[in-house]
Design an enzyme around this catalytic site. Sequence first.
Site, PDB file in Angstrom:
ATOM      1  N   HIS A  90       4.283  -5.231   2.104  1.00 19.39           N
ATOM      2  CA  HIS A  90       4.245  -3.794   2.370  1.00 19.39           C
ATOM      3  C   HIS A  90       3.807  -3.560   3.804  1.00 19.39           C
ATOM      4  O   HIS A  90       2.826  -4.142   4.269  1.00 19.39           O
ATOM      5  CB  HIS A  90       3.273  -3.089   1.422  1.00 19.39           C
ATOM      6  CG  HIS A  90       3.123  -1.629   1.701  1.00 19.39           C
ATOM      7  ND1 HIS A  90       2.025  -1.096   2.344  1.00 19.39           N
ATOM      8  CD2 HIS A  90       3.955  -0.585   1.455  1.00 19.39           C
ATOM      9  CE1 HIS A  90       2.178   0.207   2.453  1.00 19.39           C
ATOM     10  NE2 HIS A  90       3.333   0.553   1.926  1.00 19.39           N
ATOM     11  N   SER A  91       4.528  -2.712   4.530  1.00 17.81           N
ATOM     12  CA  SER A  91       4.199  -2.367   5.908  1.00 17.81           C
ATOM     13  C   SER A  91       4.118  -3.643   6.764  1.00 17.81           C
ATOM     14  O   SER A  91       5.058  -4.445   6.748  1.00 17.81           O
ATOM     15  CB  SER A  91       2.895  -1.549   5.934  1.00 17.81           C
ATOM     16  OG  SER A  91       2.781  -0.809   7.130  1.00 17.81           O
ATOM     17  N   PHE A  92       3.027  -3.883   7.499  1.00 19.10           N
ATOM     18  CA  PHE A  92       2.978  -5.093   8.324  1.00 19.10           C
ATOM     19  C   PHE A  92       2.973  -6.355   7.465  1.00 19.10           C
ATOM     20  O   PHE A  92       3.323  -7.444   7.944  1.00 19.10           O
ATOM     21  CB  PHE A  92       1.750  -5.082   9.243  1.00 19.10           C
ATOM     22  CG  PHE A  92       1.766  -6.203  10.251  1.00 19.10           C
ATOM     23  CD1 PHE A  92       2.717  -6.254  11.248  1.00 19.10           C
ATOM     24  CD2 PHE A  92       0.822  -7.213  10.190  1.00 19.10           C
ATOM     25  CE1 PHE A  92       2.747  -7.281  12.176  1.00 19.10           C
ATOM     26  CE2 PHE A  92       0.823  -8.253  11.117  1.00 19.10           C
ATOM     27  CZ  PHE A  92       1.799  -8.293  12.117  1.00 19.10           C
ATOM     28  N   ALA A  94       5.113  -7.005   5.408  1.00 17.50           N
ATOM     29  CA  ALA A  94       6.511  -7.442   5.379  1.00 17.50           C
ATOM     30  C   ALA A  94       6.809  -8.388   6.547  1.00 17.50           C
ATOM     31  O   ALA A  94       7.598  -9.332   6.404  1.00 17.50           O
ATOM     32  CB  ALA A  94       7.443  -6.234   5.430  1.00 17.50           C
ATOM     33  N   VAL A 117       8.931  -3.786   2.250  1.00 17.13           N
ATOM     34  CA  VAL A 117       8.707  -2.475   1.629  1.00 17.13           C
ATOM     35  C   VAL A 117       8.016  -1.558   2.635  1.00 17.13           C
ATOM     36  O   VAL A 117       6.933  -1.882   3.135  1.00 17.13           O
ATOM     37  CB  VAL A 117       7.846  -2.617   0.355  1.00 17.13           C
ATOM     38  CG1 VAL A 117       7.583  -1.243  -0.258  1.00 17.13           C
ATOM     39  CG2 VAL A 117       8.513  -3.539  -0.658  1.00 17.13           C
TER      40      VAL A 117
END
Length: 263
Positions: A90-92, A94, A117
Amino acid sequence: MTFVPSPSPPAVRQPGATALFCLPGAGASAGLFAGWDEDLPATIEAFALEPAGHGLRTDEEPHTDLDTLLADLMDAVRPYAGRPLALLGHSFGAVLAFELALRLEREGTPVRHVFPVAARAAAVRTGSPPGREPTDEELKARLRALGGTPAPVLDDEEMFALLLPALRADFELTDAYRYRAGDLLDCPVTAFAGADDTVVPWASVKAWGACTRGRFTVHRVPGGHFFPFAHRSARADLLRTLAQELDRRPGTAPRRPDTPEHG
């Protein structure tokens, strides 16, 4: 949900099940993924990767060097290399999932799929030049703008002070990250974007297609930056799509930037 690193790999609950490793974004801990296994079929076993300095590892110093952080996380993933592997971030997180997948593939460990995501693609991240260290209040404002952190935590000085070391390290890594041209995955990538996400532009999510030689699909779904964590139904929908992708046989669809939109 199994949290790793752990002292020793737990017994395989489902022989042949895909091990899905989940990585939190900047300032978050692996606890973000608690309960995800409830919405996954028996063919997928979820593991939440906890970076040093976060959550269950708050007694450790957070990493401020990307290679050191990735080496730490690789040590946690390698014991499972004999199983089918997939990574979600999720976010960083990823970007960390992408970098881990690159390293696994280079070591000869196949990766079945990577799932970014609510994240800007690694390929569009050019890094920021070093600047002055942000103040505590600036970090707090940045975290507040992202959403997802309860206001009582941000407003409580003692609680926020506990978050600061990991938060400062995470944002330093996030801001400094620079994509290396030519770094491409061989595995498929399926990205997810919240239609109401004010943090991550839609175009930067679609750019994940430039990070792989494999099949690429992107889904735009209802919700904001933290859509998988805001509602159980949103999480269930995401994990249902994820399971369908992992069940797909290689080569059953052409490589194209599909962009299904729901809602």
